[in-house]
Design a protein around this motif. Structure first.
Motif, PDB file in Angstrom:
ATOM      1  N   ALA A   1      -7.139  -4.461   9.929  1.00 42.51           N
ATOM      2  CA  ALA A   1      -6.903  -3.693  11.151  1.00 42.51           C
ATOM      3  C   ALA A   1      -5.406  -3.491  11.385  1.00 42.51           C
ATOM      4  O   ALA A   1      -4.975  -2.400  11.789  1.00 42.51           O
ATOM      5  CB  ALA A   1      -7.541  -4.399  12.343  1.00 42.51           C
ATOM      6  N   LEU A   2      -4.613  -4.519  11.126  1.00 35.91           N
ATOM      7  CA  LEU A   2      -3.168  -4.400  11.326  1.00 35.91           C
ATOM      8  C   LEU A   2      -2.525  -3.439  10.331  1.00 35.91           C
ATOM      9  O   LEU A   2      -1.530  -2.783  10.642  1.00 35.91           O
ATOM     10  CB  LEU A   2      -2.515  -5.783  11.198  1.00 35.91           C
ATOM     11  CG  LEU A   2      -2.798  -6.767  12.333  1.00 35.91           C
ATOM     12  CD1 LEU A   2      -2.312  -8.163  11.965  1.00 35.91           C
ATOM     13  CD2 LEU A   2      -2.140  -6.300  13.627  1.00 35.91           C
ATOM     14  N   ALA A   3      -3.101  -3.346   9.145  1.00 30.12           N
ATOM     15  CA  ALA A   3      -2.524  -2.487   8.100  1.00 30.12           C
ATOM     16  C   ALA A   3      -2.887  -1.025   8.271  1.00 30.12           C
ATOM     17  O   ALA A   3      -2.193  -0.143   7.745  1.00 30.12           O
ATOM     18  CB  ALA A   3      -2.997  -2.966   6.727  1.00 30.12           C
ATOM     19  N   ALA A   4      -3.946  -0.743   8.997  1.00 32.61           N
ATOM     20  CA  ALA A   4      -4.484   0.614   9.066  1.00 32.61           C
ATOM     21  C   ALA A   4      -3.432   1.625   9.506  1.00 32.61           C
ATOM     22  O   ALA A   4      -2.815   1.479  10.565  1.00 32.61           O
ATOM     23  CB  ALA A   4      -5.672   0.649  10.028  1.00 32.61           C
ATOM     24  N   GLY A   5      -3.211   2.641   8.672  1.00 36.63           N
ATOM     25  CA  GLY A   5      -2.261   3.689   8.972  1.00 36.63           C
ATOM     26  C   GLY A   5      -0.809   3.307   8.784  1.00 36.63           C
ATOM     27  O   GLY A   5       0.085   4.131   9.026  1.00 36.63           O
ATOM     28  N   ARG A   6      -0.539   2.061   8.365  1.00 32.72           N
ATOM     29  CA  ARG A   6       0.846   1.591   8.240  1.00 32.72           C
ATOM     30  C   ARG A   6       1.258   1.333   6.798  1.00 32.72           C
ATOM     31  O   ARG A   6       2.355   1.688   6.392  1.00 32.72           O
ATOM     32  CB  ARG A   6       1.022   0.301   9.061  1.00 32.72           C
ATOM     33  CG  ARG A   6       0.809   0.484  10.552  1.00 32.72           C
ATOM     34  CD  ARG A   6       0.751  -0.847  11.267  1.00 32.72           C
ATOM     35  NE  ARG A   6       1.973  -1.635  11.102  1.00 32.72           N
ATOM     36  CZ  ARG A   6       2.086  -2.907  11.497  1.00 32.72           C
ATOM     37  NH1 ARG A   6       1.039  -3.534  12.035  1.00 32.72           N
ATOM     38  NH2 ARG A   6       3.219  -3.549  11.323  1.00 32.72           N
ATOM     39  N   PHE A   7       0.396   0.679   6.039  1.00 32.54           N
ATOM     40  CA  PHE A   7       0.732   0.388   4.646  1.00 32.54           C
ATOM     41  C   PHE A   7      -0.553   0.160   3.872  1.00 32.54           C
ATOM     42  O   PHE A   7      -1.596  -0.174   4.456  1.00 32.54           O
ATOM     43  CB  PHE A   7       1.655  -0.838   4.535  1.00 32.54           C
ATOM     44  CG  PHE A   7       1.068  -2.125   5.041  1.00 32.54           C
ATOM     45  CD1 PHE A   7       0.404  -2.999   4.182  1.00 32.54           C
ATOM     46  CD2 PHE A   7       1.183  -2.483   6.377  1.00 32.54           C
ATOM     47  CE1 PHE A   7      -0.132  -4.185   4.645  1.00 32.54           C
ATOM     48  CE2 PHE A   7       0.651  -3.675   6.851  1.00 32.54           C
ATOM     49  CZ  PHE A   7      -0.010  -4.532   5.991  1.00 32.54           C
ATOM     50  N   PRO A   8      -0.538   0.345   2.552  1.00 37.21           N
ATOM     51  CA  PRO A   8      -1.755   0.193   1.749  1.00 37.21           C
ATOM     52  C   PRO A   8      -2.079  -1.267   1.446  1.00 37.21           C
ATOM     53  O   PRO A   8      -1.473  -1.879   0.571  1.00 37.21           O
ATOM     54  CB  PRO A   8      -1.436   0.969   0.466  1.00 37.21           C
ATOM     55  CG  PRO A   8       0.060   0.870   0.343  1.00 37.21           C
ATOM     56  CD  PRO A   8       0.602   0.860   1.747  1.00 37.21           C
ATOM     57  N   LEU A   9      -3.044  -1.813   2.184  1.00 38.68           N
ATOM     58  CA  LEU A   9      -3.564  -3.158   1.913  1.00 38.68           C
ATOM     59  C   LEU A   9      -4.794  -2.965   1.044  1.00 38.68           C
ATOM     60  O   LEU A   9      -5.794  -2.417   1.496  1.00 38.68           O
ATOM     61  CB  LEU A   9      -3.925  -3.861   3.224  1.00 38.68           C
ATOM     62  CG  LEU A   9      -4.350  -5.323   3.103  1.00 38.68           C
ATOM     63  CD1 LEU A   9      -3.161  -6.210   2.735  1.00 38.68           C
ATOM     64  CD2 LEU A   9      -4.970  -5.809   4.419  1.00 38.68           C
ATOM     65  N   VAL A  10      -4.734  -3.397  -0.230  1.00 38.82           N
ATOM     66  CA  VAL A  10      -5.749  -2.965  -1.194  1.00 38.82           C
ATOM     67  C   VAL A  10      -6.489  -4.088  -1.897  1.00 38.82           C
ATOM     68  O   VAL A  10      -7.456  -3.814  -2.615  1.00 38.82           O
ATOM     69  CB  VAL A  10      -5.113  -2.037  -2.258  1.00 38.82           C
ATOM     70  CG1 VAL A  10      -4.479  -0.824  -1.605  1.00 38.82           C
ATOM     71  CG2 VAL A  10      -4.094  -2.784  -3.120  1.00 38.82           C
ATOM     72  N   SER A  11      -6.067  -5.353  -1.732  1.00 36.28           N
ATOM     73  CA  SER A  11      -6.682  -6.405  -2.554  1.00 36.28           C
ATOM     74  C   SER A  11      -6.819  -7.720  -1.806  1.00 36.28           C
ATOM     75  O   SER A  11      -6.137  -7.978  -0.812  1.00 36.28           O
ATOM     76  CB  SER A  11      -5.854  -6.641  -3.825  1.00 36.28           C
ATOM     77  OG  SER A  11      -4.611  -7.246  -3.496  1.00 36.28           O
TER      78      SER A  11
END
Length: 340
Positions: free
Chosen positions: A166-176
């Motif tokens: 939720a914190l990463a959404a729209g800010r940076f690619p959290l992928v793993s």
């Protein structure tokens, strides 16, 4: 070797990664370089390391291998490292998920690896003092600066994973997400796997052979000895001989694994890797080896896929046995009850 997207991203990864925790510790530099070349020659592209592996020596060993290969190999490789724990020369109070520690950890990792960026930077574990907003802010800045291509997590629980998504959404690619996951540790499926699948994170399971247990080399009636992880230290970590050998299910899983492997004409390790390789959400299985011979054996799992009957046999033997609620039959029934 097959390739898959890492989570909900365009980053393609080989379905087996090379874990380098043994580099500079259980495997000397020449052996480590030989295994890295062996892995890449087999079609693998993911080199997985961390700032605490062998006190930083692992990253240095990987960096010298990259330098010797040239830019074409660096462009081909997906280079992944992690930070969070105290590394060599760092005070424990300076560890954790703070901006200060993660920035310094990343800068030291880049120097040891001899690169100006890593493709994947993972927070090695949740840390209860630093607010997750601060950790997420660091990851956003690291991606924006170009020092990190993609961000990831390791050893987070389900709720921690969902919060970071939720914190990463729209800010940076959290992928793993890199959790422990294998036929003896399926509790990962309770919350971590669903949280990753819902959040678009690809799983990079570590310890796919449960510290050597799933190779079949340990016996119920004989404590391990000799040049194996548990032979050198029977009480080592999560795979310690005493607690694991006392669980009847351990031996039931090994028996089922042996049956499937014999029928397949494969090793127990290869069958265990193939089972994990095809679990929902898994992008790449991290191979941790000490010798080229071990790596060669593990790479024998490339292209191996189990059929429905083989998968069912292993899953029946290895199924976790939680209490009724919240993960057992009563909890599952409550969550899946039809409307009306």
């Amino acid at each position: 070797m097959e390739h898959r997207p890492l989570g909900r991203s365009g980053l393609a990864v080989s379905t087996y990664s090379l874990g380098t925790m043994t580099f500079g510790a259980e495997a000397d530099e020449a052996t480590s370089h030989r295994m890295t070349s062996q892995y890449v020659d087999a079609g693998g592209v993911v080199l997985e390391t961390a700032d605490v592996y062998a006190g930083g020596l692992s990253e240095s060993v990987v960096g010298r291998w990259l330098a010797a290969q040239g830019s074409r190999t660096r462009d081909r490789v997906v280079l992944a490292t992690k930070g969070r724990f105290p590394s060599r020369g760092v005070e424990p109070r300076d560890a954790g998920g703070s901006r200060r520690n993660l920035r310094r950890s990343l800068e030291r990792s880049l120097r040891r690896l001899g690169v100006d960026h890593v493709d994947l930077y993972q927070v090695h574990a949740y840390e209860q003092v630093t607010p997750m907003e601060e950790t997420a802010g660091f990851l956003e800045d690291a991606v924006r600066s170009g020092m990190v291509g993609y961000a990831g997590l390791s050893n987070y629980t389900g709720w921690q994973t969902a919060t970071m998504v939720a914190l990463a959404a729209g800010r940076f690619p959290l992928v793993s997400h890199q959790p422990q996951y294998n036929l003896l540790v399926r509790e990962t499926e309770y919350e971590i796997v669903p949280a990753c699948r819902a959040g678009g994170l690809g799983l990079l399971p570590w310890s796919p052979l449960a510290g050597g247990w799933l190779t079949g080399k340990y016996r119920r009636d004989a404590r391990p000895t000799g040049a194996t992880r548990l032979g050198e230290d029977p009480g080592r970590g999560m795979e310690a001989y005493g607690p694991r050998s006392a669980r009847e299910q351990t031996w039931e899983v090994l028996a089922a694994l042996g049956e499937v492997a014999e029928a397949r004409g494969a090793t127990m390790a290869q069958v265990a890797l193939a089972w994990l390789h095809d679990r929902p959400g898994v992008a790449s299985v991290v191979l941790g080896v000490r010798t080229p011979e071990q790596l060669e054996g593990n790479l024998g799992a490339v292209g191996l896929h189990l059929d429905e009957a083989e998968t069912a046999r292993l899953e029946e033997a290895s199924a976790p046995t939680p209490a009724d609620y919240p993960y057992g039959p009563a909890g599952v029934a409550q969550r899946t009850r039809a409307l009306g």
